[in-house]
Design a protein around this motif. Structure first.
Motif, PDB file in Angstrom:
ATOM      1  N   ASP B 210       0.858  -1.188   0.000  1.00  0.00           N
ATOM      2  CA  ASP B 210       0.000   0.000   0.000  1.00  0.00           C
ATOM      3  C   ASP B 210       0.903   1.250   0.000  1.00  0.00           C
ATOM      4  O   ASP B 210       1.545   1.567   0.994  1.00  0.00           O
ATOM      5  CB  ASP B 210      -0.874  -0.045   1.255  1.00  0.00           C
ATOM      6  N   VAL B 211       0.984   1.911  -1.126  1.00  0.00           N
ATOM      7  CA  VAL B 211       1.851   3.078  -1.257  1.00  0.00           C
ATOM      8  C   VAL B 211       1.131   4.343  -0.812  1.00  0.00           C
ATOM      9  O   VAL B 211       1.684   5.213  -0.155  1.00  0.00           O
ATOM     10  CB  VAL B 211       2.323   3.209  -2.730  1.00  0.00           C
ATOM     11  N   ASN B 212      -0.153   4.430  -1.189  1.00  0.00           N
ATOM     12  CA  ASN B 212      -0.844   5.706  -1.008  1.00  0.00           C
ATOM     13  C   ASN B 212      -1.052   6.105   0.451  1.00  0.00           C
ATOM     14  O   ASN B 212      -1.008   7.279   0.780  1.00  0.00           O
ATOM     15  CB  ASN B 212      -2.189   5.678  -1.729  1.00  0.00           C
ATOM     16  N   LEU B 255     -10.070  10.883   3.201  1.00  0.00           N
ATOM     17  CA  LEU B 255      -9.513  10.592   1.885  1.00  0.00           C
ATOM     18  C   LEU B 255      -9.465   9.085   1.691  1.00  0.00           C
ATOM     19  O   LEU B 255      -9.150   8.346   2.625  1.00  0.00           O
ATOM     20  CB  LEU B 255      -8.072  11.123   1.781  1.00  0.00           C
ATOM     21  N   SER B 256      -9.768   8.650   0.492  1.00  0.00           N
ATOM     22  CA  SER B 256      -9.441   7.269   0.157  1.00  0.00           C
ATOM     23  C   SER B 256      -8.834   7.313  -1.228  1.00  0.00           C
ATOM     24  O   SER B 256      -8.982   8.291  -1.946  1.00  0.00           O
ATOM     25  CB  SER B 256     -10.686   6.379   0.176  1.00  0.00           C
ATOM     26  N   SER B 257      -8.103   6.274  -1.577  1.00  0.00           N
ATOM     27  CA  SER B 257      -7.616   6.261  -2.948  1.00  0.00           C
ATOM     28  C   SER B 257      -8.202   5.058  -3.642  1.00  0.00           C
ATOM     29  O   SER B 257      -8.477   4.026  -3.041  1.00  0.00           O
ATOM     30  CB  SER B 257      -6.095   6.283  -3.007  1.00  0.00           C
ATOM     31  N   VAL B 285      -8.534  15.836 -16.072  1.00  0.00           N
ATOM     32  CA  VAL B 285      -7.120  16.076 -15.884  1.00  0.00           C
ATOM     33  C   VAL B 285      -6.400  14.733 -15.945  1.00  0.00           C
ATOM     34  O   VAL B 285      -6.965  13.698 -15.589  1.00  0.00           O
ATOM     35  CB  VAL B 285      -6.875  16.808 -14.538  1.00  0.00           C
ATOM     36  N   LYS B 286      -5.170  14.760 -16.474  1.00  0.00           N
ATOM     37  CA  LYS B 286      -4.380  13.545 -16.542  1.00  0.00           C
ATOM     38  C   LYS B 286      -3.061  13.795 -15.828  1.00  0.00           C
ATOM     39  O   LYS B 286      -2.417  14.795 -16.123  1.00  0.00           O
ATOM     40  CB  LYS B 286      -4.103  13.167 -17.990  1.00  0.00           C
ATOM     41  N   PRO B 287      -2.620  12.990 -14.885  1.00  0.00           N
ATOM     42  CA  PRO B 287      -3.356  11.823 -14.390  1.00  0.00           C
ATOM     43  C   PRO B 287      -4.395  12.240 -13.370  1.00  0.00           C
ATOM     44  O   PRO B 287      -4.260  13.286 -12.757  1.00  0.00           O
ATOM     45  CB  PRO B 287      -2.248  11.005 -13.729  1.00  0.00           C
ATOM     46  N   GLY B 288      -5.431  11.431 -13.221  1.00  0.00           N
ATOM     47  CA  GLY B 288      -6.330  11.706 -12.123  1.00  0.00           C
ATOM     48  C   GLY B 288      -7.801  11.709 -12.388  1.00  0.00           C
ATOM     49  O   GLY B 288      -8.577  11.932 -11.483  1.00  0.00           O
ATOM     50  N   LYS B 289      -8.222  11.435 -13.594  1.00  0.00           N
ATOM     51  CA  LYS B 289      -9.636  11.494 -13.939  1.00  0.00           C
ATOM     52  C   LYS B 289     -10.578  10.991 -12.839  1.00  0.00           C
ATOM     53  O   LYS B 289     -11.523  11.690 -12.480  1.00  0.00           O
ATOM     54  CB  LYS B 289      -9.848  10.727 -15.242  1.00  0.00           C
ATOM     55  N   PRO B 290     -10.351   9.811 -12.260  1.00  0.00           N
ATOM     56  CA  PRO B 290     -11.348   9.302 -11.310  1.00  0.00           C
ATOM     57  C   PRO B 290     -11.255   9.940  -9.934  1.00  0.00           C
ATOM     58  O   PRO B 290     -10.768   9.327  -8.991  1.00  0.00           O
ATOM     59  CB  PRO B 290     -11.045   7.806 -11.247  1.00  0.00           C
ATOM     60  N   LEU B 305      -9.387   9.827  -4.113  1.00  0.00           N
ATOM     61  CA  LEU B 305      -8.238  10.021  -4.999  1.00  0.00           C
ATOM     62  C   LEU B 305      -8.115   8.827  -5.929  1.00  0.00           C
ATOM     63  O   LEU B 305      -8.580   7.733  -5.604  1.00  0.00           O
ATOM     64  CB  LEU B 305      -6.960  10.165  -4.166  1.00  0.00           C
ATOM     65  N   PRO B 306      -7.442   9.001  -7.073  1.00  0.00           N
ATOM     66  CA  PRO B 306      -7.197   7.853  -7.948  1.00  0.00           C
ATOM     67  C   PRO B 306      -6.305   6.827  -7.247  1.00  0.00           C
ATOM     68  O   PRO B 306      -5.705   7.130  -6.208  1.00  0.00           O
ATOM     69  CB  PRO B 306      -6.468   8.463  -9.147  1.00  0.00           C
ATOM     70  N   GLY B 307      -6.210   5.648  -7.829  1.00  0.00           N
ATOM     71  CA  GLY B 307      -5.489   4.567  -7.167  1.00  0.00           C
ATOM     72  C   GLY B 307      -3.993   4.542  -7.416  1.00  0.00           C
ATOM     73  O   GLY B 307      -3.211   4.230  -6.527  1.00  0.00           O
TER      74      GLY B 307
END
Lengths: 644, 644
Positions: B210-212, B255-257, B285-290, B305-307
């Motif tokens: 788990d990096v995020n 926050l969750s990713s 926006v790229k990266p990050g759409k979701p 946040l994105p994964g």
């Protein structure tokens, strides 16, 4: 035996001496969650492949690429759908020739498969998959170790750990990190007269609060050290000696700040001489001449800072903080300087380097030499010199200008480089100088990052004439502001008069009793608009009585002794030190005292006419324009006359 | 019921939506010693005079000034010496006309005295004092309240507390400070495949660390928030739902990713919909759409946040961190941008804003447009794009360039503004690209702040040709570096060959067994100099056997599957996943494996010929020149041929 050091060291020699001290602590291991801001003690190589498996990088179907060769929209191939693999699950199916397995992003590629066809280029029909695109081996697959492979150099020694490095360490599964130790810096408080904040103070016995201990502790933290505060030993020199020895055992560096007591200095000499060596005594810099540098035996160093807070913090920042940062492995902070021009001429000739505290303000005239991000104008630099005994100059300055020993003066407009106190420092958005006033204090709360120097109405006018502040605040008549180029932003009135004890025991009704009776009085200082107003009223009384102002003033005990702030005379009355004080109705009310009104005076906010378009000046103008409501809501009695 | 948001929000709309969330926590009171970096919640007025008494500002004698009128060197006055006052003591003596009292700096002025004659202008004779200088009332005295007077505005609300403000608060005796609350930010980890660092990982089951969680937690701290980590619920969706509700109750922001699992997304939707409102779903926006933005009821907000780590941190920095700083009362960090020019052309046309991760390097050609403090040359900007699934791009980038949706490409040499990841970020002093090598890893430890991209020898040559790195590291023959304009800084040799299990159970003696027997092999990737060397050796064997290289390669199981780093093949052998791996003798030795030598190859460090005078390049040259000793000491078996 006190060693004599005849000559002061140069600043460069002092830096060299301090750099020769070994403050570097042992490395330590910290949990990843506490690692932010620390510095890696050793290289970290990847201990595993990331990802640890061949990973699908898109949602789709795992296939053998050669099974799709030749497929397109017109001529698709059909494969047998034999199972599915999700992220976080072990594949329980193989991809044999002619088959496909549904796969989600992040999942393990099943044995046999070497590519992923993205879901958009396929169609499921019953138990079979129609593939409309040919893929090559490796398409939409992230092979094991692609991100970082086992054995690769991940992070080098000396790397400062930010969220990004913490991300890479997480990816490698590392939950404990070897980091440079943070140097432990002991702070020993010396000085009989010092009392720790929060404790009771006896000013009549000359006690003052200990400023340096917490200031330097915060500076140590900022430089990446761990401050360790030792109890204050007061005038118990045996205890102080014991604490110094204990600090030398427990810390990488011991700091003390100057004591006015010879006994305390003797204790420090004794401990330094006995356990280590005195390396430097005194540095040719102002402020800060009395600096000591030495060792305290194995692995501990000592720096003695001057006693006055401004001197202590200046010497700490200039000489001690770089050594602490270096021991912690932290780089010198970047862009901690700013270029500006002197707003006024400043004379200086003492034959030693001067670290002159200065304030910054953005002027109204854009200069082609400077690029202000907001385009507002050039950076003006003005000296802040209230004497190094003043703690307020700590917050009224933004940095220092280093003036070499052989420079006699800086001309107005001369370019100087300001060493900011920290990279976060920025000039206040609004700089004001002038009268102090309780309504003004509240108004300033509504302006972002103002700096207000309550030096009195006269000084406000004087500095406005020099072109330094954005606004001056002037109470009553100023006797000489006619030649100032200013625009009135707004104003309000305040009721002034004599503050007397609750119940008015001396039956004061006006100036008459002050002059005619034997009442101890506390006045304001001569820069105050209240003092000017009182002087004018006494002059009028003198004229009515056919005498001189001077004659009447001589009758008032304490007239010449002026207090610096608007509450001070009233507080003297409340504490019984005076029978009458010059002040405002608002102050008398808030302190529960009685008030004898002598009139109203306007308080006017005058803007530097070159800066009326500066955003902060405009927004202060807006605050003043809205202030009818504020005054009504907050105080209920101030009448506001706002003119714009 | 999943709400549908057809259109992606623009970045500006997303910022506005997030700014509308109320994350501001209640104010709190902290001890002065913990106040550094916090932001004052309310105005602090002085509650006392500082100093609290009329204070001698020099060592000397307290006198009545009028007693000294007329005194000079030729015609001194003599006063009766009646006592002394030290700092921190209450005066036990009065100064009557004709008398003087010895006083030290910082001591209380005794009653009757109104000035201090400095010691240098006096002489003690028995019980009397000879005064050689006339003083005026107030000379060398700091009156009570001079520094700051009771009632004066000391610090305004919103002031960030640095050591200087802590000094002023200390002087006022304040040991507890009302500060803005730090927003509590909950971090909920979603994703079945995630394992917390430090725990055991099962890569075969598709698990990754788990990096995020830790990355975002560090980012929250940096922005002035307090991260609160919740346990990882894995695939227990009921538990995840319970944790989300708990976090919503306990935090100002949750926050969750992104999770790849639809079930996890459903849980998040359910909790957001039930307790609050979903405000935004997806940003262009790229990266990050979701990205998801919503509320979780009273006083808590939610950002999804994105994964992928790079996407998650980019979206966090761009959208979430400003909201956290604003809630904490902290200003946006200053000078977090830098201007540079694109080192290469970069194409892009996806119709959404791109936040392109970039690396920085200082080029060799000084540009008049830029002022580098070290004067070394212009700032070059190159894209870092390893796919957003790669965590190494976190540390290989220094910031992002925001490319508007309608820009199709950036030309080589085009000026761009880089938003640095933090104001502390500076370009690496040395940028290298090329072969990975254990000796190189150690050499790089001796260079300050290097960045080394181990993309292989071929890629090193390619990028050097583009003029990006300072140095390229090339192992063996490069088949095509003839047209690169480079200077060899130094070199060493390494022994390469086949790594086999301890005891060499398959009796491998050279390439023959690899080709002729049925041994599972792990190769290196095609950019590696080792792979090229192996290819050449196989070609030689083919020639000797009168066959083709292709024929022989086809006989080797796993030849086409190349591992990215020098230890990977050996680790595959150690774990039993392969019988033979391509590698170095040093690796085999360090992993306790056997080694079949196939030869030696040179590893050469080639410097960009435009940057041979860059200080870091010169110092790397020095490190290489000294490296005989290093290699001997560290490894004992590497033969070094350094040529400069």
């Amino acid at each position: 035996m006190r060693r004599q050091f005849r000559d002061l060291s140069t600043p460069a020699a002092a830096r060299e001496t301090i750099a020769s001290l070994d403050l570097t602590p042992d490395s330590e291991t910290v949990p990843l969650s506490d690692a932010r801001g620390r510095v890696l003690a050793e290289r970290i190589d990847a201990g595993m492949d990331v990802p640890g498996f061949d990973r699908a990088s898109m949602d789709g179907y795992a296939v053998r690429a050669r099974d799709t060769f030749g497929a397109d929209e017109a001529d698709p191939v059909t494969l047998e759908l034999v199972g599915e693999v999700h992220a976080g699950a072990e594949p329980d199916v193989e991809v044999d020739p002619g088959t496909a397995v549904e796969i989600s992003t992040g999942a393990v590629m099943p044995p046999g498969a070497d590519a992923v066809v993205i879901v958009e280029r396929t169609e499921e029909r019953d138990d079979s998959l129609v593939v409309y695109k040919s893929v090559a081996p490796g398409d939409s697959v992230m092979p094991a170790g692609t991100d970082i492979a086992a054995g690769a150099r991940a992070l080098g020694p000396g790397t400062r750990l930010t969220p990004r490095e913490i991300g890479l360490l997480s990816a490698l599964g590392i939950d404990e990190v070897p980091v440079r130790g943070a140097p432990v810096v002991g702070i020993v408080s010396t000085g009989d007269e010092l009392v720790r904040p929060g404790e009771e103070l006896r000013p009549e016995a000359g006690q003052i609060y200990d400023v340096n201990t917490y200031t330097i502790a915060a500076g140590v933290e900022e430089a990446g050290g761990v401050p360790k505060l030792y109890p204050h030993a007061g005038d118990d020199y045996d205890e102080m000696e014991r604490l110094l020895r204990q600090a030398a055992d427990e810390c990488d560096l011991v700091l003390s700040s100057g004591s006015t007591s010879a006994s305390a200095v003797d204790v420090i000499y004794r401990v330094v001489e006995e356990r280590g060596e005195l390396l430097l005594h005194g540095v040719s810099v102002k402020p800060g001449k009395p600096m000591l540098v030495g060792t305290l035996g194995e692995g501990s160093a000592y720096i003695g800072l001057p006693g006055y807070p401004v001197s202590a913090l200046t010497i700490f920042r200039t000489f001690a903080a770089p050594a602490i940062r270096s021991a912690a492995g932290l780089p010198e902070p970047q862009t901690a300087t700013v270029e500006g021009s002197m707003a006024v001429r400043e004379r200086y000739a003492e034959g030693r380097t001067r670290l002159m505290p200065v304030g910054l303000v953005i002027g109204g005239t854009p200069s082609p030499r400077q690029t202000q991000s907001d385009g507002a104008g050039e950076m003006l630099v003005y000296p802040v010199d209230k004497g190094s005994g003043a703690t307020t100059s700590l917050v009224e300055a933004d940095g220092v200008v280093e003036i070499p020993a052989d420079v006699e003066y800086l001309a107005e407009g001369e370019s100087v480089t300001v060493q900011l106190f920290s990279p976060d420092v920025r000039p206040p958005e609004l700089l004001g100088v002038g009268e102090d006033d309780p309504a003004l204090s509240r108004l300033l709360d509504r302006v972002p990052t103002p700096r207000y120097l309550a030096f009195g109405s006269r000084e406000g006018i004087r500095r406005l004439r020099d072109g330094i502040p954005d606004v001056a605040v002037v109470a009553g008549e100023t006797h000489g502001d006619v030649d100032v180029d200013a625009v009135e932003l707004g104003s309000w009135t305040r009721e002034w008069g004599l503050v007397v004890p609750a119940g008015n025991p001396d039956g004061v009704t006006g100036l008459e009793e002050l002059v005619d009776e034997d009442l101890r009085f506390v006045n304001r200082d001569t820069n105050s608009g209240l003092r000017t107003e009182l002087g004018d009223a006494i002059a009028a009384l003198a004229e009515a009585r056919g005498t001189t102002r001077h004659e009447l003033v001589d009758e008032i005990e304490g007239f010449d002794h002026g207090a610096k702030a608007f509450e001070s005379p009233a507080r003297a009355v409340r504490s019984g030190r005076a029978a009458v004080g010059l002040g405002l109705r608002e102050t008398a009310d808030s302190l529960g005292l009685d008030f004898v009104s002598l009139g109203e005076q306007p308080v006017r906010v005058l803007a530097n006419s070159a800066r009326t378009e500066k955003p902060s000046v405009r927004s202060f103008g807006d605050v003043l324009a809205e202030s009818d409501d504020i005054f009504d809501a907050l105080t209920g009695f101030e009448k506001v006359r706002t003119r714009r």
